[in-house]
Scaffold this active site. Structure first.
Site, mmCIF file in Angstrom:
data_model
loop_
_atom_site.group_PDB
_atom_site.id
_atom_site.type_symbol
_atom_site.label_atom_id
_atom_site.label_comp_id
_atom_site.label_asym_id
_atom_site.label_seq_id
_atom_site.Cartn_x
_atom_site.Cartn_y
_atom_site.Cartn_z
ATOM 1 C CG ASP A 109 -57.044 -58.136 -18.503
ATOM 2 O OD1 ASP A 109 -56.341 -59.348 -18.785
ATOM 3 O OD2 ASP A 109 -58.329 -58.248 -18.592
ATOM 4 C CG ASP A 168 -56.908 -65.375 -20.851
ATOM 5 O OD1 ASP A 168 -57.182 -66.253 -20.198
ATOM 6 O OD2 ASP A 168 -57.610 -64.707 -21.686
HETATM 7 N N1 GLY Z 1 -59.403 -62.569 -22.020
HETATM 8 C C1 GLY Z 1 -58.470 -62.344 -22.756
HETATM 9 C C2 GLY Z 1 -58.484 -63.060 -24.407
HETATM 10 O O1 GLY Z 1 -59.607 -63.173 -24.587
HETATM 11 O O2 GLY Z 1 -57.837 -63.559 -24.599
#
Ligand code: GLY
Length: 393
Positions: A109, A168
């Site tokens: 992330d 994501d």
């Molecule tokens: N994992 C990132 C989201 O919850 O969008």
């Protein structure tokens, strides 16, 4: 005479601006007031605003949480609009609070964590201390790319699988494109292409909806297609569709390869034409949630989608105006009392009604920090297009 015509046209233009459904000045004035309250309730940078607990109290997190960059990023959006040194100072403070995550190789992330605050900050201020931090972050992120698999690993483990990749993850590529340009290291660029191509091949279904999690074997073959945050493995989790749409729009921006543009348009069409998308264009948390219409909406998915559509519409094509108008409708809905908080309420977040992880019973129907971030970004994009007069009929 010519002068009077120009003056008249100026006033007609101003009227057209004033009559648009979303008043960007008003929304930013509100955001600034609301976030003044957020800054007051967060005097030090050890507790990052995240969401609200079921008992209504603030749910703060630490800098290693995947959302730690969004608050600083939102402060930069407010600075971009206001140009006030007060917001610049606040944004700088909350940006530097995430700096130590540049060494974090345990998460995919870092695009969110580092690029949202530092990327916006650098774009707006050219602060020379930011690029080295960002390049270290990009290097840390790239350690999660295994060339034998051909994707950046998202989590270290999911169920019994050791190489899960979530949709994501497409959101990290913008950060690596920046790093490629800044450093001249083509490796970052190549990772983006390989990751995006394999995601396009394995995450997407024939109707252009996306799985949430695809798990890989060490040789790059697919082991399983699953969900973590969606209603079912085969469902279309709303935020996942939004991440993919945004990600492939960025892929086209950075490469100019028409296959990514075509893919982003297919995703947009799946989303906008879906029979379960409500009239206000704020999706249920999953397009296939079992009890629609008695399911929570996800304002965060709408904010991300609006922002992505406001870029996608600039690339032309027969649906460009539909994308623009749909995004404006999303912003109009989000700016209405149904989704926007009252001043001083909502633990100082701007938007209400997002869903983080419904199957995990976490952050269901709460404000969430990234909904605010993409809402503000979308407002800025909308305003820029509106001022250029694009799509005004
Ligand atoms: N994992 C990132 C989201 O919850 O969008």
């Amino acid at each position: 005479m010519k002068r009077y015509v120009s003056i008249a046209l100026f006033f007609v233009g101003q009227l057209a601006l004033a009559q648009t459904p979303v008043d960007v000045d008003k929304e930013f004035a509100f955001a600034a007031q609301q976030y003044q309250g957020m800054l007051k309730s967060h005097p030090d940078t050890t507790r990052f605003p995240q969401s609200t607990k079921p008992d209504g109290s603030p749910d703060d997190r630490t800098s290693d949480w995947w959302c730690s960059g969004f608050f600083g990023g939102s402060l930069w959006h407010i600075y971009e609009r206001t140009k006030s040194p007060v917001w610049k100072e606040a944004a700088q403070k909350w940006t530097m609070a995430v700096a130590k995550e540049q060494y974090n190789t345990g998460t995919h992330d870092l695009g969110f964590m580092i690029y949202c605050p530092f990327g916006n900050g650098y774009r707006l201020t050219q602060n020379a201390t930011y690029p080295p931090i960002m390049l270290t972050g990009a290097k840390s992120l790239s350690t999660r790319f295994d060339p034998k698999v051909g994707l950046i690993k998202s989590w270290n483990k999911f169920q019994t699988y050791n190489y899960p990749v979530i949709i994501d993850n497409m959101m990290n590529l913008e950060f690596l494109f920046w790093a490629a340009k800044r450093s001249g290291n083509k490796e970052f660029y190549n990772i983006c292409i390989t990751h995006a191509d394999n995601t396009m091949k394995n995450h997407y279904r024939p109707d252009y909806s996306s799985y949430h999690v695809v798990c890989y074997n060490p040789d790059g073959t697919v082991a399983a297609k699953k969900t973590a945050q969606g209603a079912a493995d085969n469902s279309a989790w709303a935020r996942g569709q939004a991440w993919g749409l945004y990600g492939y729009t960025v892929m086209f921006r950075e490469t100019k390869d028409p296959k990514y543009l075509a893919h982003a348009r297919h995703i947009a069409d799946f989303y906008l034409k879906h029979p379960n998308l409500p009239a206000d264009k704020i999706p249920y948390w999953d397009f296939n949630a079992p009890n629609i219409p008695n399911e929570e909406r996800d304002a965060s998915a709408a904010a991300i989608t609006a922002s992505a559509l406001l870029e996608l519409c600039t690339y032309g094509g027969p649906s460009a105006k539909t994308y623009y108008q749909s995004a404006v409708k999303m912003l109009e809905s989000l700016s209405s009392p149904a989704y926007k908080a009252n001043l001083g309420e909502n633990n100082h977040f701007i938007l209400k009604h997002s869903v983080g992880h419904k199957p995990g019973k976490s952050e269901v129907d709460t404000p969430i920090v990234y909904a605010d971030y993409y809402y503000l970004e979308a407002l800025l994009r909308y305003d820029a297009l509106r001022k250029k007069g694009v799509f005004r009929s």
